[in-house]
Design a protein around this motif. Structure first.
Motif, PDB file in Angstrom:
ATOM      1  N   ILE A 175       0.765  -1.236  -0.027  1.00  0.00           N
ATOM      2  CA  ILE A 175      -0.192   0.044  -0.081  1.00  0.00           C
ATOM      3  C   ILE A 175       1.051   1.286   0.053  1.00  0.00           C
ATOM      4  CG2 ILE A 175      -1.665   1.203   1.449  1.00  0.00           C
ATOM      5  CD1 ILE A 175      -2.742  -1.066  -0.061  1.00  0.00           C
ATOM      6  N   GLY A 176       0.583   2.072  -0.760  1.00  0.00           N
ATOM      7  CA  GLY A 176       1.457   3.457  -0.822  1.00  0.00           C
ATOM      8  C   GLY A 176       1.188   4.453   0.223  1.00  0.00           C
ATOM      9  N   ASP A 177       1.544   5.400   0.095  1.00  0.00           N
ATOM     10  CA  ASP A 177       1.282   6.546   1.213  1.00  0.00           C
ATOM     11  C   ASP A 177      -0.180   7.077   1.342  1.00  0.00           C
ATOM     12  OD1 ASP A 177       2.285   8.389   3.166  1.00  0.00           O
ATOM     13  OD2 ASP A 177       3.294   9.817   1.591  1.00  0.00           O
ATOM     14  N   ARG A 192      -4.967  -8.038 -13.220  1.00  0.00           N
ATOM     15  CA  ARG A 192      -4.592  -8.047 -11.960  1.00  0.00           C
ATOM     16  C   ARG A 192      -4.399  -6.684 -11.538  1.00  0.00           C
ATOM     17  NH1 ARG A 192      -4.461 -12.996 -10.296  1.00  0.00           N
ATOM     18  NH2 ARG A 192      -3.828 -12.187  -8.050  1.00  0.00           N
ATOM     19  N   ALA A 193      -4.923  -5.712 -12.040  1.00  0.00           N
ATOM     20  CA  ALA A 193      -5.056  -4.312 -11.458  1.00  0.00           C
ATOM     21  C   ALA A 193      -6.161  -4.230 -10.555  1.00  0.00           C
ATOM     22  CB  ALA A 193      -5.197  -3.286 -12.612  1.00  0.00           C
ATOM     23  N   LEU A 194      -5.923  -3.387  -9.478  1.00  0.00           N
ATOM     24  CA  LEU A 194      -6.884  -3.022  -8.533  1.00  0.00           C
ATOM     25  C   LEU A 194      -6.950  -1.435  -8.348  1.00  0.00           C
ATOM     26  CD1 LEU A 194      -6.037  -5.521  -5.467  1.00  0.00           C
ATOM     27  CD2 LEU A 194      -8.053  -5.748  -6.982  1.00  0.00           C
ATOM     28  N   TYR A 195      -7.914  -0.909  -7.775  1.00  0.00           N
ATOM     29  CA  TYR A 195      -8.248   0.409  -7.810  1.00  0.00           C
ATOM     30  C   TYR A 195      -8.541   0.866  -6.172  1.00  0.00           C
ATOM     31  CZ  TYR A 195      -7.614   0.770 -12.856  1.00  0.00           C
ATOM     32  OH  TYR A 195      -7.330   0.521 -14.169  1.00  0.00           O
ATOM     33  N   GLY A 247      -7.838  10.636  -3.537  1.00  0.00           N
ATOM     34  CA  GLY A 247      -7.081  10.213  -4.251  1.00  0.00           C
ATOM     35  C   GLY A 247      -7.486   8.953  -4.981  1.00  0.00           C
ATOM     36  N   VAL A 248      -6.910   8.520  -5.906  1.00  0.00           N
ATOM     37  CA  VAL A 248      -7.189   7.290  -6.803  1.00  0.00           C
ATOM     38  C   VAL A 248      -6.012   6.774  -7.126  1.00  0.00           C
ATOM     39  CG1 VAL A 248      -8.565   5.918  -8.688  1.00  0.00           C
ATOM     40  CG2 VAL A 248      -9.649   8.068  -7.508  1.00  0.00           C
ATOM     41  N   ALA A 249      -5.696   5.469  -6.652  1.00  0.00           N
ATOM     42  CA  ALA A 249      -4.540   4.921  -7.059  1.00  0.00           C
ATOM     43  C   ALA A 249      -5.011   3.407  -7.692  1.00  0.00           C
ATOM     44  CB  ALA A 249      -3.729   4.415  -5.677  1.00  0.00           C
ATOM     45  N   GLN A 278       0.332   3.434  -7.906  1.00  0.00           N
ATOM     46  CA  GLN A 278       0.435   4.777  -8.713  1.00  0.00           C
ATOM     47  C   GLN A 278      -0.626   5.515  -8.419  1.00  0.00           C
ATOM     48  OE1 GLN A 278       0.728   4.465 -12.977  1.00  0.00           O
ATOM     49  NE2 GLN A 278       0.792   6.622 -13.475  1.00  0.00           N
ATOM     50  N   VAL A 279      -0.607   6.715  -8.058  1.00  0.00           N
ATOM     51  CA  VAL A 279      -1.811   7.657  -7.936  1.00  0.00           C
ATOM     52  C   VAL A 279      -1.996   8.142  -9.240  1.00  0.00           C
ATOM     53  CG1 VAL A 279      -2.672   9.659  -6.745  1.00  0.00           C
ATOM     54  CG2 VAL A 279      -1.108   8.187  -5.470  1.00  0.00           C
TER      55      VAL A 279
END
Length: 362
Positions: free
Chosen positions: A73-75, A97-100, A114-116, A131-132
């Motif tokens: 998980i990002g910041d 295999r992408a998740l949002y 934000g959306v990552a 990636q955001v």
């Protein structure tokens, strides 16, 4: 005590908990996993495993009777109502295999919705390439009203709900994204057919505006987007979202300020949409699903909404829309998210119990 161990799982399909849910509502409510700390959203993967987000920044995968924390998980700004919030498993997940995710994105001294996008590893244990892809423009302060539900549109674009961040006038300002539903492509860019694309001084991602704090969103069987949002003191709304429409906050509302003072100009104004339904007093709605499964044939097309304030699930039906049932059991304590599962069962997260439940007919 909150437990973050894999042992806090129950096998799927067990008999309901012995709290009288069947006798009260004709429903069987089964605990699936417990011990979550401020759970926020549910996602279903094609291999029958389940994702659960926690606002504090954890992401869990439930599979094979175990619970695994997913790393990568990002910041995330964990502040007030903000943190790691919604998760979307898109229709093409098996190929990409992408998740949002939606989250409170740190922005200097403040934070904004934000959306990552990230890729789930083959073993389901980690994310890579966080990636955001979109974030609201910096400038909001405080720790409330992030909105933050994300829905995949029929054409593959993404709808994301954005709260007005406690800055009421901003919801009527098209130069800002506060208090809006945005529509973006998978890379975060605004599609060319968005209603305000190319208009000077407007945010091209905006699809609708005049929202307060929308924390539930879902598509119906016709592919139409519905949103449920918090009012102030009264005036929680269910809205059918139309392209370019203004839903009135804070100019019109069926509630009052928490002080009891009048909001805006009243309950209606030309050019501003009326809600399909509203609650007064407020139920503090969060999470929404529109039922299309086979397990509850009498519920086809009905809207289910969780209540954080009155500890129930509201079921709405008909045209005009009306509340036809309050599902209130010892399990429905501060319902944060509610989803229809692949099997047609209703799954919901109780913040008060820290538990994921599965609901089926008795």
């Amino acid at each position: 005590m909150i437990r973050h161990a894999a042992v806090c799982l129950f096998a799927l399909g067990l008999v309901a908990t012995p709290h009288g849910a069947q006798a009260q509502t004709g429903l069987s409510i089964t605990p699936v996993a417990e011990g979550f700390d401020a759970p926020w959203a549910i996602g279903f993967l094609p291999d029958d495993s389940i994702l659960v987000t926690e606002r504090g920044g954890r992401l869990w995968r439930l599979a094979d009777g175990m619970r695994h924390e997913i790393t990568g998980i990002g910041d995330v700004a964990v502040t007030g109502q903000g943190g790691l919030l919604d998760v979307l498993v898109p229709r093409d997940f098996a190929q990409t295999r992408a998740l949002y995710f939606t989250h409170a994105k740190p922005q200097g001294a403040g934070a904004g919705t934000g959306v990552a996008r990230a890729t789930l590893s083959e073993d389901g244990r980690s994310l890579t390439d966080w990636q955001v892809i979109w974030e609201m423009e910096p400038g909001s302060s405080g720790s409330r009203h992030f909105g933050s539900r994300i829905v995949e549109a029929p054409d593959g674009h993404l709808f994301v709900t954005i709260g007005e961040r406690g800055d009421r006038p901003s919801a009527q300002d098209l130069s800002r994204q506060n208090g809006s539903v945005i529509r973006i492509a998978r890379d975060g860019t605004p599609p060319a057919d968005n209603p305000f694309q190319g208009q000077g001084g407007t945010q091209p991602g905006i699809w609708s505006y005049g929202h307060r704090n929308p924390q539930g969103a879902a598509l119906d069987s016709q592919g139409r987007l519905w949103v449920v949002e918090h009012g102030a003191r009264g005036g929680d709304e269910v809205n059918l979202i139309e392209k370019g429409a203004n839903y009135g906050w804070p100019v019109i509302s069926y509630g009052t300020h928490y002080s009891g003072a009048k909001i805006g100009e009243g309950t209606s104004k030309p050019g501003m949409k009326q809600p399909a339904f509203y609650w007064d007093p407020s139920i503090a709605p969060s999470g929404m699903t529109i039922y299309t499964g086979a397990l509850f044939p009498d519920w086809q097309g009905d809207i289910l909404v969780g209540s954080l304030k009155f500890d129930h699930i509201a079921r709405l039906s008909g045209d005009p829309l009306r509340e036809v049932q309050e599902i209130s059991t010892p399990e429905t304590v501060r319902v944060r998210d509610i989803r229809q599962g692949p099997d047609g069962a209703i799954w919901f997260l109780s913040v008060g119990q820290g538990t994921l439940y599965r609901m089926t007919p008795d």
